[in-house]
Every structure is written in C-alpha cells, then in structure tokens.
Design an enzyme around this catalytic site. Structure first.
Site, mmCIF file in Angstrom:
data_model
loop_
_atom_site.group_PDB
_atom_site.id
_atom_site.type_symbol
_atom_site.label_atom_id
_atom_site.label_comp_id
_atom_site.label_asym_id
_atom_site.label_seq_id
_atom_site.Cartn_x
_atom_site.Cartn_y
_atom_site.Cartn_z
ATOM 1 N N THR A 1 -4.855 5.757 7.071
ATOM 2 C CA THR A 1 -5.794 4.776 6.531
ATOM 3 C C THR A 1 -5.380 3.368 6.934
ATOM 4 O OG1 THR A 1 -4.515 4.741 4.465
ATOM 5 C CG2 THR A 1 -6.464 6.182 4.532
ATOM 6 N N SER A 2 -4.532 3.245 7.955
ATOM 7 C CA SER A 2 -4.002 1.944 8.347
ATOM 8 C C SER A 2 -4.713 1.399 9.582
ATOM 9 C CB SER A 2 -2.499 2.040 8.597
ATOM 10 O OG SER A 2 -1.956 0.771 8.892
ATOM 11 N N ARG A 3 -4.292 1.791 10.764
ATOM 12 C CA ARG A 3 -4.923 1.352 12.006
ATOM 13 C C ARG A 3 -4.999 2.524 12.965
ATOM 14 N NH1 ARG A 3 -6.598 -2.018 9.403
ATOM 15 N NH2 ARG A 3 -6.428 -4.300 9.571
ATOM 16 N N HIS B 1 -13.648 3.805 8.143
ATOM 17 C CA HIS B 1 -12.896 2.619 7.712
ATOM 18 C C HIS B 1 -13.333 2.197 6.306
ATOM 19 C CE1 HIS B 1 -10.320 -0.668 9.687
ATOM 20 N NE2 HIS B 1 -10.230 -0.815 8.377
ATOM 21 N N GLU C 1 -12.669 2.565 17.358
ATOM 22 C CA GLU C 1 -13.738 2.520 16.359
ATOM 23 C C GLU C 1 -14.687 1.338 16.523
ATOM 24 O OE1 GLU C 1 -12.194 0.374 12.374
ATOM 25 O OE2 GLU C 1 -11.069 2.176 12.886
ATOM 26 N N ASP D 1 10.730 2.624 7.278
ATOM 27 C CA ASP D 1 10.280 1.237 7.413
ATOM 28 C C ASP D 1 11.418 0.433 8.018
ATOM 29 O OD1 ASP D 1 8.795 -1.135 7.201
ATOM 30 O OD2 ASP D 1 7.946 -0.539 5.274
ATOM 31 N N ILE E 1 0.837 -1.202 0.000
ATOM 32 C CA ILE E 1 0.000 0.000 0.000
ATOM 33 C C ILE E 1 0.869 1.248 0.000
ATOM 34 C CG2 ILE E 1 -1.727 1.310 1.299
ATOM 35 C CD1 ILE E 1 -2.809 -1.370 2.335
ATOM 36 N N ASP F 1 -9.279 7.616 8.417
ATOM 37 C CA ASP F 1 -10.240 6.589 8.011
ATOM 38 C C ASP F 1 -10.341 5.513 9.073
ATOM 39 O OD1 ASP F 1 -12.012 5.413 5.985
ATOM 40 O OD2 ASP F 1 -10.488 3.839 5.859
ATOM 41 N N PRO G 1 1.649 -1.627 9.958
ATOM 42 C CA PRO G 1 0.697 -2.420 10.743
ATOM 43 C C PRO G 1 0.706 -1.974 12.198
ATOM 44 C CG PRO G 1 2.712 -3.667 10.375
ATOM 45 C CD PRO G 1 2.845 -2.402 9.565
#
Length: 332
Positions: free
Chosen positions: A231-233, A294, A262, A173, A154, A257, A205
C-alpha cells in the site's frame, strides 16, 4: 486569488471547495496535469497537484511561463515532481508531509484479511447462490509471523494491529522504532524477513535504494504460501518478477493498492477500453491477486487532513512563511 487543482476526485471536491471557500476560489478539475493539460493552468499563481499528475521539467516550465509560482501537492509522495527544475524556475513546492497513518494501515490489513479468507471470491459465489466452501480455506494469523518493511507512522500502526492479532513481529528499516520494539518487534535483515514471514507488508518510501526491493531474488526467498501486501509505492515491487512468481504457483495471496505504472490508469474508467498494460492485465488474471486503485489513504479523516494541510501550505506561501512541508523554497 484563484487556485486550480488537478486530479480532484469526486468525493474530494466538496471538501476542497469548502476548505478554500472563505479565502480563495478554487477551480477543481478531474483531469490530470500533464504536458497536454498544463496550458489550462495559465494565469493561476497556485496549482494544486495530485500524486498521479506529471510535473516533469517540461510541465513545470509551461506552468512557470503561464504565471504559476507555487505547487501545492496533495500527497506525501513527490517523486512525480522534478524538484531540481522547480528550483531553477524559482517555484515554491510544498507537500502534505503526513496524514492519518491509520487509513493506510487499516486498509493494508483489509487486503491481507480478504486474501487470507478468500472474502472476495466467497462474496462472488454467494451472489450466485453458490454456498459451497470449496477452495475458501484460510488460516489463523495468530501465532504466525508478519514482516513489516518500513516502521514509520504507517508501519507502526500496521504493527500494532498485528500485535493485536497475536503475531510474531519482524521489522526492517534504516533505524529501529522504539514503539515497535515495545510491541516485541525483532529487527532483522531483509533476507531473513523475506524467508521467515508468513505475511509481508511494505511501508517504505520509494527511493533509489528501495526501487524493486521486492525483486525476483526476494520473491524466491519468500515462503511459497506467504501473503504480500503493498500500500506504499508501486515501484517497490518488480511487477514482471511478481507475475513470474505467481505463474510458478508461489505466494498464497498478493494485495496491491499501488502499481509501478499506475499513472494514467488508476483513478480513470477504462472499462470500455482494451487494457494495454500487459503486466497489469496479467496480474488481474490471478485469483489470489487483489488490486485496488490507490485507495488506502481514502478516508474522510485522511482526505480532510490532506486538504487542511494544503490550505495551510498555500497560506504560508502567500504570507512568506515556510514549514517542514516545503520541498522547494523561493530564492532569497
């Protein structure tokens, strides 16, 4: 064999029913799996779960007691499943290890662009026939710096789009990605990324090492006019610290998102209720914050791939096969 699926969205249900039609009967429920709804699964050997279902030790025990032997999670994330308890109960657990990375990457960019160009505010004004441009000035992304945290599939798709805009690419990363290096990405440490990026997008992640990776210190290092996208977690961002930063007038825009708390909120209509989550309610009051439910993965392409993989996971379980999607294998 009959299968029960929890947390099935209205647009997802037809695809799920068609995918299993020639092999199994699937009972699709909109309600989420939790301690109260777990008894509904009694008698079903296979339970298909969504990312916002609760599969803690108690729920897994209730499922096993009711005859469930396999959990087919319809998502990549699985932090909602107690894998150790699943092993103890000899439950097979499988997930969808990958699906269209473009669905999430493109949606992350839709949030970034909407925030930068004040699109939501502008559309709201014109619906009221207010055609002024006051307060709607954005900026070019071209020649500005984007920080991409997490350069897997992604993050790489997101970076390709950024490269198309003519942006300078910074990456972070645990290991460098040759595809991103070919785009001209420079890998840097977190502090430098936070300090130099005009736009930061999260694609890592949720792990103990990444929990609240965007905390008060990180927010303080960011440019005051930076845009932050997640938009991940939800757990990647300390939401309370984010509220404090926004209250101090920091950040030009925030696109979320996902949200740490949530579960039980997203995918449910709360429009006639009082929002009891004070942090989420406060975030929604800022005009430069855009919250979606989400939704990033939610394209026909990605949902189709998720369902197809779920069907294969169930078929593998019944045939005694394994794959990289299997998180917990049955005991020998």
């Amino acid at each position: 064999m009959d299968i029960i699926a929890f947390g099935v969205l209205a647009d997802e249900r037809p695809q799920l029913e068609v995918a299993f039609a020639d092999q199994h009967a699937v009972r699709c429920l909109e309600l989420f799996l939790n301690p109260d709804t777990a008894p509904t699964a009694r008698g079903y050997e296979v339970v298909s779960s969504s990312v916002n279902d609760v599969l803690d030790a108690d729920v897994l025990a209730a499922l096993a007691d009711g005859g469930t032997r396999m959990i087919a999670q319809r998502s990549t994330g699985y932090n909602n499943i107690d894998l150790d308890r699943a092993r103890e109960l000899d439950l097979t657990v499988a997930r969808v290890s990958s699906y269209s990375p473009y669905s999430v990457a493109e949606f992350a960019w839709s949030l970034a662009l909407a925030l930068n160009r004040r699109t939501v505010r502008a559309a709201g004004r014109t619906r009221e026939f207010d055609f002024r441009l006051n307060g709607l000035m954005g900026r070019d992304f071209h020649d500005r710096t984007v920080g991409v945290m997490g350069t897997g599939k992604i993050g790489t798709a997101f970076s390709r789009i950024a490269h198309g805009f003519g942006m300078r690419l910074l990456g972070w990363d645990v290991q460098e990605n040759s595809d991103c290096l070919a785009l001209g990405m420079e890998y840097v440490d977190k502090d430098r990324l936070f300090g130099e990026a005009d736009l930061i997008s999260l694609h890592v992640p949720l792990l103990p090492a990444t929990h609240h990776i965007v905390d008060a210190d990180a927010l303080g290092r960011m440019k005051s006019d930076a845009i932050l996208i997640n938009t991940s977690r939800g757990g990647l961002i300390d939401a309370a610290a984010l509220v404090a930063a926004l209250r101090d007038g920091r950040l030009d825009g925030v696109g979320l998102d996902v949200y740490e708390e949530e579960a039980g909120v997203f995918f449910v209509d709360h429009s006639l209720e009082v929002m009891t989550d004070d942090t989420l309610a406060r975030l929604m009051t800022f005009r430069n914050v855009l919250v979606t439910s989400h939704q990033a993965y939610f394209t026909r392409d990605a949902v189709g791939q998720i369902i197809d993989t779920t069907v294969r996971n169930v078929a593998d379980y019944l045939a005694g096969r394994t794959s990289d999607n299997v998180l917990v294998r049955p005991k020998e």
